[in-house]
Design an enzyme around this catalytic site. Structure first.
Site, PDB file in Angstrom:
ATOM      1  N   LYS A 109       8.743   4.941 -13.198  1.00  0.00           N
ATOM      2  CA  LYS A 109       9.627   3.996 -13.884  1.00  0.00           C
ATOM      3  C   LYS A 109       9.086   2.586 -13.677  1.00  0.00           C
ATOM      4  O   LYS A 109       9.151   2.043 -12.571  1.00  0.00           O
ATOM      5  CB  LYS A 109      11.062   4.066 -13.328  1.00  0.00           C
ATOM      6  CG  LYS A 109      12.033   3.318 -14.234  1.00  0.00           C
ATOM      7  CD  LYS A 109      13.323   2.942 -13.555  1.00  0.00           C
ATOM      8  CE  LYS A 109      13.242   1.648 -12.812  1.00  0.00           C
ATOM      9  NZ  LYS A 109      12.900   0.458 -13.616  1.00  0.00           N
ATOM     10  N   SER A 132      11.549  -5.181  -4.174  1.00  0.00           N
ATOM     11  CA  SER A 132      12.140  -6.056  -3.157  1.00  0.00           C
ATOM     12  C   SER A 132      12.693  -5.231  -1.993  1.00  0.00           C
ATOM     13  O   SER A 132      13.033  -4.049  -2.142  1.00  0.00           O
ATOM     14  CB  SER A 132      13.250  -6.882  -3.790  1.00  0.00           C
ATOM     15  OG  SER A 132      14.238  -6.028  -4.319  1.00  0.00           O
ATOM     16  N   CYS A 179       3.263 -10.316  -3.661  1.00  0.00           N
ATOM     17  CA  CYS A 179       3.907 -10.007  -2.387  1.00  0.00           C
ATOM     18  C   CYS A 179       3.069 -10.450  -1.194  1.00  0.00           C
ATOM     19  O   CYS A 179       3.599 -10.621  -0.103  1.00  0.00           O
ATOM     20  CB  CYS A 179       4.201  -8.517  -2.313  1.00  0.00           C
ATOM     21  SG  CYS A 179       2.775  -7.518  -2.755  1.00  0.00           S
ATOM     22  N   GLU A 201      11.920 -14.881   0.682  1.00  0.00           N
ATOM     23  CA  GLU A 201      10.853 -14.678  -0.296  1.00  0.00           C
ATOM     24  C   GLU A 201      11.229 -15.424  -1.581  1.00  0.00           C
ATOM     25  O   GLU A 201      12.171 -15.033  -2.274  1.00  0.00           O
ATOM     26  CB  GLU A 201      10.678 -13.182  -0.568  1.00  0.00           C
ATOM     27  CG  GLU A 201       9.462 -12.885  -1.425  1.00  0.00           C
ATOM     28  CD  GLU A 201       9.261 -11.394  -1.694  1.00  0.00           C
ATOM     29  OE1 GLU A 201      10.258 -10.671  -1.883  1.00  0.00           O
ATOM     30  OE2 GLU A 201       8.093 -10.961  -1.725  1.00  0.00           O
TER      31      GLU A 201
END
Ligand code: NAD
Length: 519
Positions: free
Chosen positions: A202, A256, A311, A407
């Site tokens: 996905k 996340s 990231c 973040e």
């Protein structure tokens, strides 16, 4: 900073050249964005999703999202393809992956155009990083497919011969984020299928285009229908349905940390193998003997790659006091030379962020930081239609402040001074994350200490960002567990089975005494 961000036009050119034709997403995927059992079809959720070019705000593709029934169909297709694909020899799977690498290389420009369109990434980045990296990954896993390893066979008990089989697991359900849609699809799909599994992936619902192209390329390469299936759906319904599906044996998730926790909870209910690649807040530690020019260029490139939506991007620069002022001044000056602009023009260094919603989220972090820190450069949202945000440097923030701990996932670098080497390493480790880090010094003992003591899945010395197919990528702490890329990733998609043969041909085994005594 030179900013040519469109201001209401769709194709601003810094160099006067016309923009190339955009990837014709609507025509190309008119049949739908669900790729199940080797063909495209529409979703059945009844809900539609727009794919928006973040450089212009224009919708470039609209499709019907996958619902649970589409996920069920994809899992069934993957299940049906599993016996054939897992039964192929490693050499046959390797040949197919070599052909896939060739098809991907042959269609590199189409992939680069589609990726730039849906993400707003400069073509320079997709042509030189995303697409070649993906081709190299395919070639790497073509090789890895023939290198299954395990403990050697042996008579460990004396009476038996033991050996280890490494077997494919079954149907893998994977979920990918929007920041590197093509590379994340490749990192999930390639090790899984190289090891003989089949997969349902996905992608993020706002960036399905290159995952669909990847699946089509696999078909062109001769990989059988059903081995790779793509369900383009929202996280809450298609995503959770895939993670909870009883016929899916492993969940591999990149995204996340918050969503990763939810995914882990759901996957636990059906006792799945779980692989989590989560958020990061990479430190960038500059000791006082570092090459300042290298560190300054490394910090700017390492914090701005993919507009900071990476990231592993450098997000927290800790600079030892003697170099601090010069570092701040030079990073700010270099950031101001970076050109924001249309992703499709050669002169563009940075494109927009992924969406207006995300741009506003990044801008809100910086606005809050104004209350407790200094915005050295950047921090002003440009006018215009695109989701642009400028390179931004924040100083004077406390270690426990939001800008240092959270973040932000945008082109925002926070810089803090430190005094002793102990302090630099302690500050580097002082967030919940542990995905990547870098240390800058000419002293091998200082860098050696940093590699040992910084808690991160990757520590670069005198550089920040390069990744290679041969080496593992994955986090410590709240950045997750499990590895992408490399032989480590390949092994995670296999199941280890101990096989033991009796060598004695004796009916009454010695150990039966534990049941029968002397009888
Ligand atoms: P996200 O967590 O919002 O979404 C990631 C994926 O999860 C998407 O496909 C989304 O549709 C899906 N999802 C959302 N809710 C879900 C749910 N309840 N159940 C199942 N699936 C769900 O992340 P994002 O905003 O797309 O990507 C950015 C994040 O990804 C950042 O935190 C970044 O650090 C992380 N990331 C990590 C790595 C790594 O290798 N560690 C690589 C790239 C991105």
């Amino acid at each position: 900073m030179d900013t040519d961000t469109g201001q209401g036009t769709s194709t601003p050119a810094q160099d006067g050249t016309p923009a190339p034709d955009r990837f014709p997403a609507q025509d190309r995927f008119a049949a739908g964005a669900q790729y199940i059992a080797g063909r495209l079809r529409p979703g059945t959720s009844g809900r539609h999703q727009a794919v928006v070019d973040p450089a212009t705000g224009e919708t470039v593709y609209t499709y019907e999202l996958a619902g649970p029934a589409d996920v069920d169909a994809a899992v069934a297709a993957a299940g049906a393809a599993f016996p054939g694909w897992s039964g192929a020899t490693p050499g046959e799977r390797s040949d197919a992956l070599h052909r896939l690498a060739e098809v991907l290389a042959g269609r590199a420009e189409e992939f680069a155009q589609a990726e730039s369109l849906q993400c707003g990434k400069p073509l320079r980045l997709t042509r030189e990083f995303d697409v070649p990296g993906t081709v190299d990954n395919a070639a790497f896993f073509a090789g890895a497919a023939r290198h299954l390893q395990g403990t050697s066979a042996g008579e460990y008990s004396g009476d038996h011969t033991s050996y280890v089989r490494r077997e494919p697991i079954g149907v893998v359900g994977s979920i990918a984020p929007w920041n590197y849609p093509l590379q994340m699809a490749a990192w999930k799909i390639l090790p899984a299928i190289a090891a003989g599994n089949t997969i349902v992936l996905k992608p993020a619902e706002i960036t399905p285009l290159t995952s669909l192209l990847f699946a089509e390329a696999a078909k062109e390469a001769g990989i059988p229908d059903g081995v790779i299936n793509i369900v383009s759906g929202a996280g809450r319904d298609a995503g959770e349905h895939l993670v909870g599906h009883p016929d899916v044996v492993m969940t591999s998730f990149t995204g996340s940390t918050g969503v990763g926790k939810r995914v882990a909870e759901i996957a636990t209910r059906t006792v799945k193998r779980v692989h989590l690649e989560l958020g990061g807040k990479a430190p960038f530690v500059v000791f006082d003997d570092a090459d300042l020019e290298a560190a300054v260029h490394g910090a700017v490139a390492g914090s701005l790659i993919n507009s900071g939506q990476d990231c592993t991007a450098a997000t927290r620069a800790y600079v030892q006091r003697p170099l601090y002022d010069a570092f701040v001044a030079q990073v700010a000056a270099l950031m101001e030379t970076v050109r924001l602009g249309d992703p499709f023009h050669d002169g563009t260094d940075l494109g927009p962020l992924i969406s207006h919603v995300h741009r506003d989220r990044v801008a809100a972090f910086v606005e809050r930081a104004r209350g407790y820190a200094t915005i050295v450069t950047g921090g002003e949202t440009p006018r215009g239609d695109g989701a642009y945000y400028p390179p931004t440097l924040i100083a004077d923030a406390a270690q426990d402040s939001e800008a240092v701990q959270a973040e932000i996932f945008g082109p925002v670098l926070v810089v803090l001074p430190f005094d002793t080497d102990d302090d630099g390493i302690a500050l580097a480790n002082d967030t919940p994350y542990g995905l990547a880090a870098s240390a800058w010094s000419r002293d091998v003992y200082r860098t050696g200490r940093a590699t040992r003591e910084i808690k991160a899945g990757c520590v670069w010395i005198n550089d920040h960002i390069p990744i290679i197919s041969e080496m593992p990528h994955g986090g410590y702490k709240a950045s997750g567990s499990g590895k992408d890329m490399s032989a480590y990733s390949f092994e995670e998609y296999t199941q280890v089975k101990h096989v033991m043969y009796d060598n004695t041909a004796v009916a009454r085994k010695d150990w039966h005494r534990t049941i029968f005594g002397d009888r």
